[in-house]
Design an enzyme around this catalytic site. Structure first.
Site, short mmCIF file in Angstrom:
data_model
loop_
_atom_site.label_atom_id
_atom_site.label_comp_id
_atom_site.label_asym_id
_atom_site.label_seq_id
_atom_site.Cartn_x
_atom_site.Cartn_y
_atom_site.Cartn_z
N GLY A 2 22.07 4.31 -17.45
CA GLY A 2 22.85 3.60 -18.46
C GLY A 2 22.19 3.69 -19.81
N HIS A 53 21.83 -7.63 -18.51
CA HIS A 53 22.28 -8.85 -19.20
C HIS A 53 23.77 -8.80 -19.54
CE1 HIS A 53 22.41 -8.16 -23.82
NE2 HIS A 53 22.64 -7.02 -23.23
#
Length: 445
Positions: free
Chosen positions: A257, A331
């Site tokens: 990512g 997050h």
């Protein structure tokens, strides 16, 4: 009898010591100290901040805020905090009317009548907005009704990516924040962590990702703000905060990512013997290749970078890498989605592999024994153990994630629980400036 001024004296002593540390660190870096009136970039803005300097600035910020809370009447403090939205609204006026750009070529200042003419906002009203912002040290009144930029207001210039993340916070996210209570007390959205049940979705009528699809100008603005986000949260400190240079030559780092791979590119520069696998959505692969070709063609030619598409909810990363690294990924997602991502990474890991998350770690504000967190740095007394205002960014971001994405920043216990749920053991937490490096290994069977 102990002095009734002891907390006051202790806070002043902390500030005095921290200011001395700031001076020493700037001297060590051979840098002049910035002035608020400056409008040109200062070398410190592009420097990876030493941890001692960062700790000193956090101490000063936390101690000054606590000192203010002690000496200012509580009624005034609470009234001003309830009115923080006025500062946000004023910033949006300055952004949308391009005040910083209007003042850009006028270092000696521009009269408010000319600012009003160029911005299209009535003279008296734009003057009042600027006066409020200048009272917060954003913009500068060089003489009566004559306005100029300063070190803070240049962050609102159109060529500064910081402008665009501020705009998102002051506009799309900020407006949605007004619906936080209504969302929390609702019997459906209150207990839900789904992105469809956020204050953002309540205000805009759709979740954030659908909002971006339907409003490409807003999506583009948000994307343009990502480098500004990196400025605010100092993500580059990870490069020197973790001992990448000590990893044996020939080891493989999988950046999961990782977007275009800005961080892994810098890590590869730090350790030329490292091989990098960059994984992100298919749409990001070609732009990432173009970036590396432009900025790190030597690494491509040496065959030390591989670009592999991934959907980390469905796919397993490239198997058998020595290190898996994820920057500010977890997050973005609530616990169930985060467990899916981590479980897929775990399937790719071998016994000696490590997973490193670059994230904020939220600390409690009490010092009681039950909340002792020996793995995390705590502030000296009488500061709050989490440095209070000195580390407020992470708590503000935590609520921002709740408002927009239905996700959250996490405590040390949260990170341990996430790992345990998918068979990963938390090994170590390293302080890397604003963010931390949270390291996992495969749990013992």
């Amino acid at each position: 009898m102990a002095s009734t001024f002891s907390e006051l004296d202790d806070l002043v002593a902390l500030i005095t010591t921290a200011v001395a540390d700031v001076k020493a660190e700037y001297t060590k870096l051979n840098l002049p100290f910035p002035k608020l009136a400056d409008v040109n970039p200062h070398p410190i803005d592009s420097t990876i901040i030493p941890q001692k300097l960062q700790r000193a600035t956090q101490t000063i910020s936390g101690a000054c805020a606590q000192l203010s809370a002690l000496v200012v009447p509580p009624s005034q403090i609470m009234y001003m905090r309830a009115g923080d939205f006025i500062t946000t609204a004023s910033l949006r006026v300055a952004l949308e009317s391009n005040i910083a750009d209007i003042l850009k070529d006028h270092p000696d200042g521009l009269h408010v009548s000319e600012v009003a003419s160029r911005s299209g906002i009535e003279q008296g009203k734009i003057g009042r907005v600027l006066r409020l912002l200048a009272t917060k040290h954003c913009f500068r009144e060089v003489k009566k009704d004559v306005w100029a930029n300063n070190r803070l207001s240049v962050g609102l210039l159109q060529d500064n990516p910081l402008r665009y993340i501020i705009a998102f916070n002051a506009d799309d996210s900020g407006k949605a924040g007004g619906y936080l209570y209504e969302t929390l007390e609702d019997k459906v959205s209150g207990p839900s962590y789904a992105v469809e049940h956020t204050p953002f979705a309540r205000f805009h009528g759709k979740p954030v990702w659908d909002f971006f699809l339907d409003n490409p100008d807003r999506s583009q603005r948000f994307s343009k703000g990502m480098p500004g986000f990196a400025q605010v949260f100092d993500t580059n400190t990870m490069i020197h905060g973790y001992p990448w240079q000590d990893i044996p030559a020939g080891s493989t780092l999988c950046d999961v990512g990782g977007g275009f791979g800005h961080i892994s590119m810098n890590i590869a520069r730090l350790n030329p013997g490292l091989r990098v696998v960059l994984q992100d959505l298919p749409s990001n692969v070609e732009p990432a290749k173009a970036l590396w070709q432009a900025q790190a063609s030597d690494i491509i030619q040496a065959g030390k970078i591989e670009f592999v598409p991934i959907d980390f909810f469905k796919d397993i990363p490239v198997a058998g890498c020595d290190y898996y690294y994820m920057k500010h990924v977890i997050h973005n997602w609530p616990d169930n989605a985060s467990k899916t991502i981590l479980a897929n990474v775990k399937k790719a890991m071998q016994p000696n592999s490590r997973l490193i998350l670059q994230e904020y770690v939220i600390q409690h504000t009490s010092r009681d024994q039950d909340n002792a967190q020996n793995d995390l740095e705590t502030a000296p007394e009488p500061l709050l153990p989490n440095f209070g205002e000195g580390r407020f960014l992470r708590y503000r971001l935590d609520l921002s994630m709740m408002i927009v994405f239905g996700s959250h920043e996490r405590t040390l216990d949260n990170f341990k629980e996430l790992g345990n749920a998918v068979g990963l053991e938390l090994v170590e937490v390293r302080n890397c400036g604003e963010l931390s490096a949270i390291e996992y290994r495969l749990a013992e069977p």
